[in-house]
Scaffold this motif. Structure first.
Motif, PDB file in Angstrom:
ATOM      1  N   GLN A  64      28.781-109.746  38.376  1.00 36.34           N
ATOM      2  CA  GLN A  64      28.453-109.034  37.168  1.00 36.34           C
ATOM      3  C   GLN A  64      29.818-108.835  36.312  1.00 36.34           C
TER       4      GLN A  64
ATOM      5  N   SER B 160      27.732-109.603  26.844  1.00 39.14           N
ATOM      6  CA  SER B 160      26.792-109.000  28.018  1.00 39.14           C
ATOM      7  C   SER B 160      27.119-107.398  28.373  1.00 39.14           C
ATOM      8  N   ILE B 161      28.314-106.927  27.850  1.00 41.95           N
ATOM      9  CA  ILE B 161      28.618-105.642  28.034  1.00 41.95           C
ATOM     10  C   ILE B 161      28.662-105.067  26.606  1.00 41.95           C
TER      11      ILE B 161
ATOM     12  N   LEU C 107      20.070-113.823  35.182  1.00 40.14           N
ATOM     13  CA  LEU C 107      20.903-114.909  34.921  1.00 40.14           C
ATOM     14  C   LEU C 107      20.349-116.083  35.467  1.00 40.14           C
TER      15      LEU C 107
ATOM     16  N   ARG D 148       6.037-124.725  23.504  1.00 43.29           N
ATOM     17  CA  ARG D 148       6.700-123.851  22.684  1.00 43.29           C
ATOM     18  C   ARG D 148       5.985-122.435  22.571  1.00 43.29           C
TER      19      ARG D 148
ATOM     20  N   THR E 211      12.271-118.235  16.643  1.00 42.18           N
ATOM     21  CA  THR E 211      12.546-118.422  18.198  1.00 42.18           C
ATOM     22  C   THR E 211      13.997-117.898  18.394  1.00 42.18           C
ATOM     23  N   ALA E 212      14.809-118.354  17.493  1.00 44.92           N
ATOM     24  CA  ALA E 212      16.249-118.160  17.656  1.00 44.92           C
ATOM     25  C   ALA E 212      16.545-116.559  17.448  1.00 44.92           C
ATOM     26  N   PHE E 213      15.664-116.048  16.558  1.00 44.45           N
ATOM     27  CA  PHE E 213      15.919-114.683  15.909  1.00 44.45           C
ATOM     28  C   PHE E 213      15.265-113.654  17.287  1.00 44.45           C
TER      29      PHE E 213
ATOM     30  N   ILE F  97      15.276-114.688  20.518  1.00 44.43           N
ATOM     31  CA  ILE F  97      16.179-114.589  21.700  1.00 44.43           C
ATOM     32  C   ILE F  97      17.489-113.663  21.232  1.00 44.43           C
ATOM     33  N   ALA F  98      17.961-113.938  20.203  1.00 43.12           N
ATOM     34  CA  ALA F  98      19.052-112.890  19.893  1.00 43.12           C
ATOM     35  C   ALA F  98      18.764-111.433  19.714  1.00 43.12           C
TER      36      ALA F  98
ATOM     37  N   LEU G 143      18.714-110.510  23.318  1.00 44.30           N
ATOM     38  CA  LEU G 143      19.944-110.282  23.719  1.00 44.30           C
ATOM     39  C   LEU G 143      20.738-108.930  23.173  1.00 44.30           C
ATOM     40  N   LEU G 144      20.371-108.595  21.984  1.00 47.26           N
ATOM     41  CA  LEU G 144      21.173-107.513  21.387  1.00 47.26           C
ATOM     42  C   LEU G 144      20.580-106.162  21.909  1.00 47.26           C
ATOM     43  N   PHE G 145      19.070-106.095  21.764  1.00 44.89           N
ATOM     44  CA  PHE G 145      18.660-104.911  22.092  1.00 44.89           C
ATOM     45  C   PHE G 145      18.127-104.666  23.519  1.00 44.89           C
ATOM     46  N   GLY G 146      18.094-105.732  24.199  1.00 47.67           N
ATOM     47  CA  GLY G 146      17.759-105.390  25.560  1.00 47.67           C
ATOM     48  C   GLY G 146      18.646-104.639  26.391  1.00 47.67           C
TER      49      GLY G 146
ATOM     50  N   TRP H 280      20.368-104.933  29.576  1.00 48.93           N
ATOM     51  CA  TRP H 280      20.851-105.859  30.415  1.00 48.93           C
ATOM     52  C   TRP H 280      22.089-106.021  30.495  1.00 48.93           C
ATOM     53  N   GLY H 281      22.930-106.611  31.625  1.00 51.14           N
ATOM     54  CA  GLY H 281      24.302-106.834  31.577  1.00 51.14           C
ATOM     55  C   GLY H 281      25.230-105.510  31.832  1.00 51.14           C
ATOM     56  N   GLY H 282      26.423-105.908  32.133  1.00 54.07           N
ATOM     57  CA  GLY H 282      27.527-104.821  32.204  1.00 54.07           C
ATOM     58  C   GLY H 282      27.207-104.072  33.268  1.00 54.07           C
TER      59      GLY H 282
ATOM     60  N   TYR I 141      24.487-102.564  33.871  1.00 53.21           N
ATOM     61  CA  TYR I 141      23.056-102.694  34.112  1.00 53.21           C
ATOM     62  C   TYR I 141      22.669-103.760  35.387  1.00 53.21           C
TER      63      TYR I 141
END
Lengths: 410, 490
Positions: A153, A163-164, B6, B190, B463-465, B467-468, B471-474, B476-478, B480
């Protein structure tokens, strides 16, 4: 024909989607990214081919050298890459990555974390971010991340920092849209003061460096030798150095074993720890300037640097004007007189101080004013009719207009 | 491997690509390999459990077919059921049963007899056990023939999109599709991708964001009573919906990309006008499983009203215990069964009164009131579901009843429970979008179909919007940690 269209349209749709997504993700990444890396390191990348000296290490280096003043006074083109809580393994990789973009003649690095065998992640997982966020993806960057971080991570957060940072969308400010370089040449300036008590701890017997820093220091030495770079390791001064874990390391012995040039400024008397400390571990702006002068002279004496004016002189002058403005902004943000006095030896400003003879000042302020007698840009007038114990007015050296006026009433 | 990791995002495209490159006759083997790989990412040993479940059901099905109309079929079914459910009972209910035996002895003045072992529940065991058991019952009933190809049957039990959290598929629907004799259809793929994206929005943008608030309040319910708890409970209703329906939607979308259609699992449940309707729209695959394989065999509504009501409460209580080995889950199920019984009992009275006062029951205002009332009843039961124990649930209800702090709605205190004001507002907006989408869906309008009718550039942009946006508002990551979907525990 119809069959061909049936095949081509989906391909176009997929490619267009990927292209749009790439644009959106790159744009959003830039927007939400923590801008501290841009502020601190953008000028390194902008003028990377000009630097002849690079400073590396922890906050002890970041708060000890003022590259813009080194250039103004000594003509040395340098950049301060030092970063908070940076351990020596991290410094090794920072140097390695920085050398992908710059060819300095001298590297000066701080050894504060020579005592620590801890992983960089045990000290701070976040602090190396500003530097590595700015480094484009490369073999060296990837190797650094895989060497420094064990957790997938964490590695992912360095390889794909969105991702962060994506969760910063709710913290965006104007600065995220219009960010500016901080103009300090990578340095940090501390306008605070601290009154240390004399160290009362008995020094123990000198001991060896921790094994991990030693191994990485060896690698740094090899890297510098390969590139023909002169490596100078230093211990910069700070107030409670005798109480820190680094104090008992026998640097002289260790460095001579590794064949590294070493300077110990901790007990050198260059700074007055009772007036020039920002906190127990760092020096303030006045102390930085004193250390800066030491480096200016030492580096000049190496004879390795081209100190004569170059074709980029105008650009450096412009940068210096920005630097003066940043300092002025920082001083303007100070609310108390003691903080303003930490910049008394600033060659770019004139300090006019009015003082009542019976003024009740803190011991630190008294000490700062005593030291100020040696500074040409400071005038102290005693006036018992003054309304306040002390009034400080600051102006640009080329101007009559004061941009700061602060008074102190205990 | 969870859908919002991932690993899955890298795994799935590889599976799809290889799947369509391979000849049709061996595609199911590839999917089987992928499914076991997917499952064994949690714990490789669990693969053996999945294999056991598959082998038991396969052998049971074959045996039942061979026995024909013989009398020993029932015995064979019984043995199959015992063998099929044994791992589920061991892993899920051993601790519960032993603890309750101990408690009974202790309350009678004796000491606890057993050391209660701490058994880790294998992911998805409740789902694949039920799916395999459903197959055996179908073969017994003669509604399907037993599957001869073991590998194809193994894929039926382990098909990765729905393996760990459903939908619990029926033999007739899924097994026949596992010939995998389909050509790649871009439009369907799709559409499947859009379904997956909507599932991700539900999971990582809404459910995981709500979880921050709900966990904050529920973990310290003694300090956050009254309005805090009411709001947390209302949000939990949305969290569990988005979490579970989000997972199901991703599963359905992923499966659709592979050319396999899974059954719908949720159908705008919070727009129901009664608890009865809610249960027709919530976790459809499980509810219908219990209906077909338990409620109807118990007699359903064919043996008089009293028996029908007992059956309903019993089935719902068992359904509660399916969700978790705790009395609070049993109470959650039982109370839902009780609501159904009460609705049935009160319906004639309501209709008669409406007739007397000439009340227009089909007016929108009336539908809204009925919907709100149904939501309150369902949401009340979610407290038992979310609380860690039965005593916690009682304490929480007590806390709600005895604390008056509605000022928190106006003084900003709500924004100090893990979500700041911006995150909280985003959450409210997304819940509104979700309910609007559900409303359109209930009216038979599929937004995806509208998008599909637009020009190529617009579809790409959408579709692109999407996903973006995820990624922005989900969440996840860090730091998380890809939180396991709530339903994995069951």
């Amino acid at each position: 024909m119809k069959g061909k269209k049936k095949l081509i349209n989906p391909i176009i749709e997929v490619l267009l989607t990927i292209a749009l997504l790439a644009v959106m993700v790159i744009g959003l990444s830039r927007l939400v990214e923590n801008k501290s890396g841009y502020k601190k390191y953008n000028e390194f990348y902008k003028y990377n081919d000009e630097y002849e000296v690079l400073f590396f290490g922890s906050s002890h280096m970041m708060n000890a050298v003022l590259p813009m003043e080194l250039w103004k006074k000594y003509g040395i083109k340098s950049y301060n890459i030092g970063n908070g809580a940076e351990t020596i393994p991290v410094t090794y990789h920072v140097i390695r990555n920085a050398l992908d973009y710059s060819e300095p003649k001298i590297i000066v690095m701080d050894l504060f974390y020579a005592y620590s065998d801890r992983l960089p992640t045990e000290i701070s997982k976040e602090l190396p971010h500003p530097f590595f966020d700015m480094v484009p993806l490369s073999k060296n960057k990837k190797e650094a991340i895989y060497d420094l971080f064990d957790d997938e991570q964490d590695r992912w957060s360095y390889l794909f920092d969105f991702s962060i940072y994506h969760s910063r969308w709710n913290e965006l400010t104007k600065e995220d849209f219009y960010y500016a370089d901080d103009g300090l040449g990578g340095a940090s300036i501390l306008l605070t003061s601290y009154a240390p008590k004399a160290a009362d701890q008995d020094l123990q017997e000198p001991h060896d460096m921790a094994s991990k820093p030693k191994a990485y220091l060896k690698k740094i030495k090899e890297l510098c030798d390969e590139r023909g770079i002169r490596l100078i390791c230093v211990m910069n001064p700070y107030a409670l150095w005798q109480e820190s874990m680094t104090c008992n390391i026998n640097f002289e012995k260790e460095m001579s074993e590794l064949g590294i040039e070493f300077i110990d400024l901790r007990d050198s008397g260059i700074v007055d720890i009772y007036a020039d400390s920002a906190d127990n571990m760092h020096i303030n702006l006045c102390g930085e300037r004193k250390v800066n002068d030491f480096y200016g002279e030492y580096l000049t004496e190496t004879g390795l640097l081209s100190t004569s004016p170059s074709v980029t002189e105008d650009k450096w002058n412009e940068r210096y004007a920005v630097y003066i403005q940043r300092k002025a902004d920082a001083l303007s943000a100070c609310e108390d007189c003691e903080s303003l006095l930490t910049d008394l030896n600033d060659p770019d400003f004139v300090f006019d101080i009015t003082l009542r003879s019976e003024a009740k000042l803190t011991d630190t302020m008294k000490r700062m004013l005593d030291n100020a007698e040696a500074f040409e840009n400071v005038s102290v007038i005693t006036d018992d009719d003054a309304d306040e114990d002390i009034t400080i007015r600051i102006r640009d050296k080329d101007s009559d207009r004061y941009f700061i006026e602060r008074s102190y009433e205990p | 491997m969870v859908f919002n990791s991932l690993a899955f995002i890298m795994f799935f495209p590889i599976v799809v690509l290889v799947y369509y490159v391979l000849p049709c006759r061996i595609r199911y083997i590839w999917l089987l390999m992928a499914s076991y790989f997917f499952y064994m990412q949690w714990n490789a040993i669990y693969g053996l459990l999945l294999l056991y479940s598959t082998a038991t059901a396969y052998a049971g099905g074959r045996m039942l077919d061979r026995l024909g109309a013989s009398k020993s079929r029932k015995l064979c079914l019984g043995i199959c059921m015992v063998l099929s459910f044994a791992p589920l009972i061991y892993f899920k209910y051993t601790g519960f049963i032993l603890t309750n035996i101990n408690n009974a002895f202790i309350s009678a003045g004796y000491f606890g007899l057993f050391n209660v072992p701490d058994i880790l529940l294998p992911i998805g065991i409740s789902f694949f056990t039920f799916q395999a058991a459903g197959y055996v019952i179908d073969v017994y009933r003669g509604t399907v023939e037993s599957e001869r190809n073991f590998l194809r049957f193994a894929l039926f039990v382990s098909f990765f999109p729905q393996l760990v959290a459903g939908p619990i598929e029926r033999t007739k629907n899924l097994l026949s599709q596992l010939d995998c004799n389909v050509r790649f259809d871009f439009i369907k793929a799709r559409d499947g991708l859009w379904l997956m994206l909507w599932g991700y929005v539900m999971k990582v943008v809404i459910a995981d964001r709500i979880a921050i608030f709900v966990d904050f309040v529920y973990d310290d319910y003694t300090s956050y009573g009254g309005a805090y708890m009411i709001i947390a409970s209302m949000l939990f209703a949305m969290q569990i919906y988005c979490d579970f329906a989000g997972y199901s939607t991703i599963a359905i979308g992923a499966s659709q990309i592979l050319g396999i259609r899974l059954m719908d699992n949720f159908s705008s449940p919070y727009l129901s006008e009664s608890v009865t309707e809610f249960w027709r729209r919530w976790h459809i695959s499980l509810t219908s499983w219990f209906k077909d394989y338990l409620y109807i065999p118990l007699g359903g509504n064919r043996k008089g009203k009293i028996r029908e009501y007992i059956n309903k409460i019993l089935v719902f209580t068992i359904s509660g215990l399916w969700h978790g080995a705790e009395w609070s889950f049993a109470v959650w199920g039982g109370v839902n069964g009780l609501w159904l019984v009460l609705e049935d009992l009160l319906k004639p009275i309501g209709n008669r009164m409406a007739g007397i006062v000439r009340f227009n029951g089909s007016a929108v205002s009336n539908k809204i009131v009925r919907g709100i009332f149904a939501f309150i009843l369902v949401d009340f039961t979610w407290i038992f579901f979310r609380a860690k124990t039965m005593s916690d649930a009682v304490a929480i209800i007590n806390n709600i009843a005895h604390t008056s702090n509605w000022n928190i709605l106006f003084d900003g205190s709500l924004y100090e429970c893990g979500l700041d004001a911006k995150n909280f507002h985003l959450l409210m907006l997304m819940i509104a979008v979700l309910l609007f989408a559900d409303l359109l869906s209930k009216k038979g309008i599929a937004i995806r179909k509208v998008f599909a009718g637009q020009n190529l550039w617009f579809r790409s942009l959408i579709t692109a919007f999407a996903i973006a946006f995820i990624l922005l508002f989900g969440i996840w990551g860090g730091t998380y940690n890809a939180e396991a979907f709530i339903y994995f525990r069951f």
